[in-house]
Design an enzyme around this catalytic site. Sequence first.
Site, short mmCIF file in Angstrom:
data_model
loop_
_atom_site.label_atom_id
_atom_site.label_comp_id
_atom_site.label_asym_id
_atom_site.label_seq_id
_atom_site.Cartn_x
_atom_site.Cartn_y
_atom_site.Cartn_z
N ASP A 124 0.86 -1.18 0.00
CA ASP A 124 0.00 0.00 0.00
C ASP A 124 0.90 1.24 0.00
OD1 ASP A 124 -3.05 0.81 0.60
OD2 ASP A 124 -1.71 2.21 1.63
N ILE A 125 0.66 2.16 -0.93
CA ILE A 125 1.44 3.40 -0.98
C ILE A 125 1.05 4.26 0.23
CG2 ILE A 125 2.07 5.42 -2.34
CD1 ILE A 125 2.78 2.81 -3.71
N ASN B 84 -2.01 12.81 -3.87
CA ASN B 84 -3.02 13.33 -4.80
C ASN B 84 -3.35 14.78 -4.49
OD1 ASN B 84 -3.49 11.24 -6.63
ND2 ASN B 84 -4.97 10.24 -5.29
N ASP C 104 -1.01 9.23 -10.14
CA ASP C 104 -0.92 8.16 -11.15
C ASP C 104 0.53 7.85 -11.49
OD1 ASP C 104 -3.65 8.13 -11.20
OD2 ASP C 104 -3.86 9.11 -13.16
N GLU D 89 -4.54 2.33 -4.34
CA GLU D 89 -3.08 2.33 -4.21
C GLU D 89 -2.55 1.01 -3.65
OE1 GLU D 89 -4.70 4.47 -0.48
OE2 GLU D 89 -5.24 4.19 -2.58
#
Length: 310
Positions: free
Chosen positions: A178-179, A186, A195, A221
């Site tokens: 998971d980012i 964002n 993205d 993500e």
Amino acid sequence: MDSIHENFVDLVEHSNVLIALYDETDRLRLANEAFRRAFHLSPDETPRWVEIMRRNHAAFKGTPIRSAELEAWLTSTQSRRGKMPFRAYETDLVDGRWLWMTETVRPNGWMLCIASEITDLRREERLLRQDLDLAMRAAQTDDLTSTANRRFIFGRLEALINAAALTPDSALSVCLFDIDLFKSINDRFGHQGGDMVLRHFANLVQGVIRRTDCFGRIGGEEFMLVMPGSPAESSLVFVEHLLAEARAAHPLPDRPQVTYTCSAGIATYQPGDIAADLYSRADHALYRAKVEGRDRVRLSAEAQPLVERP
């Protein structure tokens, strides 16, 4: 026996059928004359598959790549290439020839490719089958990152669980990534920046995994990596290396100061598991990594090494 072997090698080398052998890193190890001629390779070359594709594409030779984004096409193709014990499909060459290609993959990741020319078959039938293959690729690919999508990776996980159930003591690990703080990425850099981070991480992982591994984006993500034959300890070392690579990266070329981190959770196969079990345990391990400060990997309970009491 030596005479039989020599005749076999001679027949393979001079056959009109294209024959090639790739190792687990997708590096060409052996290829006969017909294969090298089709893909414009000299006898002593042993490039990786992506290098063959990039070079042929730049020279307008070999396989025609009709995508406007070469790297996206390569990532999408690698997501399916060699992930099943056997696959057959049609492909064409820039010179107008059509080939029926088969891929046979051993558990250690080595792959045998054999292709026969089918140019004389009816063109309409060839195009229909190729359209079906393109439609299947689209159905199995994540639009943003060009890696495998949730449907494909869970399908592979189920198949690998079934295989593990037939082989006692076989290892199978699943890692969820998971980012970290992705919403703030964002918010700061817009969805385009977000993205770019997702694509950067996908390309980072896709570039270093084994052929037998399966990797893809399963939503938002979050990514999943399935590692057959990989016990918890080696999976942990590999994932820690990936997180270090992500930590040191600069995913936005016009903002070199921007960095990102990932959290990860690893679970290992236990007899009787189904895909949902492995996913759930990896998800709980990922949650622990997040709670304990992010930018780290944690093992689920069954994957923890046993510690002997004094």
